[in-house]
Write an enzyme that holds these catalytic residues in place. Structure first.
Site, short mmCIF file in Angstrom:
data_model
loop_
_atom_site.label_atom_id
_atom_site.label_comp_id
_atom_site.label_asym_id
_atom_site.label_seq_id
_atom_site.Cartn_x
_atom_site.Cartn_y
_atom_site.Cartn_z
N THR A 96 -60.70 18.77 129.58
CA THR A 96 -59.45 19.02 129.73
C THR A 96 -58.78 20.36 129.30
O THR A 96 -59.50 21.65 128.47
CB THR A 96 -59.32 18.08 128.05
OG1 THR A 96 -59.52 17.32 128.18
CG2 THR A 96 -57.33 18.64 127.76
N LYS A 172 -53.19 14.52 132.32
CA LYS A 172 -54.69 14.43 131.51
C LYS A 172 -53.96 15.04 129.75
O LYS A 172 -54.26 14.16 129.01
CB LYS A 172 -55.62 15.41 131.68
CG LYS A 172 -56.77 14.93 130.21
CD LYS A 172 -57.55 13.87 130.48
CE LYS A 172 -58.36 13.69 128.78
NZ LYS A 172 -59.43 14.08 129.13
N LYS A 240 -58.75 20.97 120.46
CA LYS A 240 -58.66 21.63 121.46
C LYS A 240 -57.24 21.10 122.51
O LYS A 240 -56.38 21.70 122.80
CB LYS A 240 -59.62 21.44 122.07
CG LYS A 240 -59.81 22.16 123.52
CD LYS A 240 -61.12 21.96 124.85
CE LYS A 240 -61.49 20.38 124.73
NZ LYS A 240 -60.68 20.01 125.78
#
Length: 299
Positions: A96, A172, A240
């Site tokens: 990602t 995503k 994150k």
């Protein structure tokens, strides 16, 4: 001839993806900073070999590392793989990362005559091992063609979202916004129920059959019910990933307050020392604040 594949990152997702490539008949190398994971994969049929020796034989490189920095290190660091790949090889980037980073990786790979497919993944460790992931992919037609043998091995569904890198990572980010929020909301609802006498197993049995359910609820709530926080996807993933979502939102002048609230719960969980536990452990933040005892909690 069989496809020659290298998977970088043998964590909960990458290991299953490497197994899927192996099961599909690929010559598959596995690399990870954890030598035990590498040894285990080789004991199951993974092909050994130093990276310096096998780089020029690779048809496909799959990066399933933690973030953009690790992706860049694998591809272009001091021991970066891209400069040693043969022309026409393909890199499949599955971490990602921000869309701008994916576009940069594509440009830099193309400068070496190497294809780059922006292909983040979803589905969890079980589907990774089954070769049944969903991939949100974007890249040139030539990149898709070069990646096809590996995609066939690893994924059940591949969405082709654009003819250059970026749209895969954008999609995503949308998925991670929802997934992170759903995990945090599941934890909030489960522990809220406990304050009203609703036991976690009862919560799961009922709500999973009601309109308030979600895939994340049905997948993660059983971990809380079992008191088992063995990481399938860890708490540390979410600061994150939700951080990436908020960075993208900021660049678009878009307010995402629900994402920000979920992010704070994962940061709190990491601050409690839970970063390496399954992300369902975010429920422990709510339990601590409400003085609740979750299943398996001896305190």
């Amino acid at each position: 001839m069989p496809n020659v594949t290298a998977v970088f990152g043998l964590g909960s997702m990458g290991y299953g993806m490497a197994q899927s490539c192996l099961a599909a008949g690929h010559i598959t190398h596995g690399f990870d900073i954890n030598p035990d994971a590498v040894a285990r994969f080789q004991s199951e049929g993974g092909t050994p070999g130093a990276l310096s020796d096998i780089a020029g034989t690779l048809d496909t490189v799959v990066t399933v590392v933690l973030n953009a920095a690790q992706t860049e290190t694998v591809l272009f660091g001091d021991a970066g793989i891209v400069a040693r790949l043969k022309p026409g090889a393909c890199v499949i980037g599955c971490a990602t990362v921000p869309p701008d980073f994916a576009r940069d990786m594509e440009n830099r790979c193309q400068a070496h005559g190497v294809h780059y497919l922006d292909a983040p993944i979803s589905g969890g460790s079980v589907k990774a091992a089954q070769g049944a992931l969903t991939m949100m992919a974007a890249g040139t037609p030539a990149a898709f063609a070069a990646a096809q043998p590996a995609l066939d091995a690893m994924a059940e569904t591949v969405f082709e979202l654009g003819d250059h890198a970026g749209p895969g990572s954008a999609m995503k980010a949308v998925n991670q916004l929802l997934a992170g929020v759903h995990i945090a909301t599941m934890a909030e609802a489960l522990t809220f129920g406990m304050t009203q006498g609703v036991a976690p197993d009862q919560f799961l049995n009922v709500i999973s059959k009601c309109a308030g359910t979600s895939w994340m609820l049905e997948n993660r709530a059983p971990h809380i019910v079992a008191g088992d926080y063995t990481p399938h996807s860890s708490v540390n993933i979410w600061p994150k990933d939700l951080g990436i979502v908020l960075d993208i939102a900021k660049s678009a002048s878009f307010s995402a307050p629900i994402t920000a609230a979920a992010l704070q719960q994962f940061i709190a969980a990491a601050g409690m020392g839970l970063g390496g536990e399954d992300d369902a452990a975010v429920a422990k933040v709510y339990a601590r604040n409400a003085s609740l005892a979750l299943p398996g909690d001896d305190t």
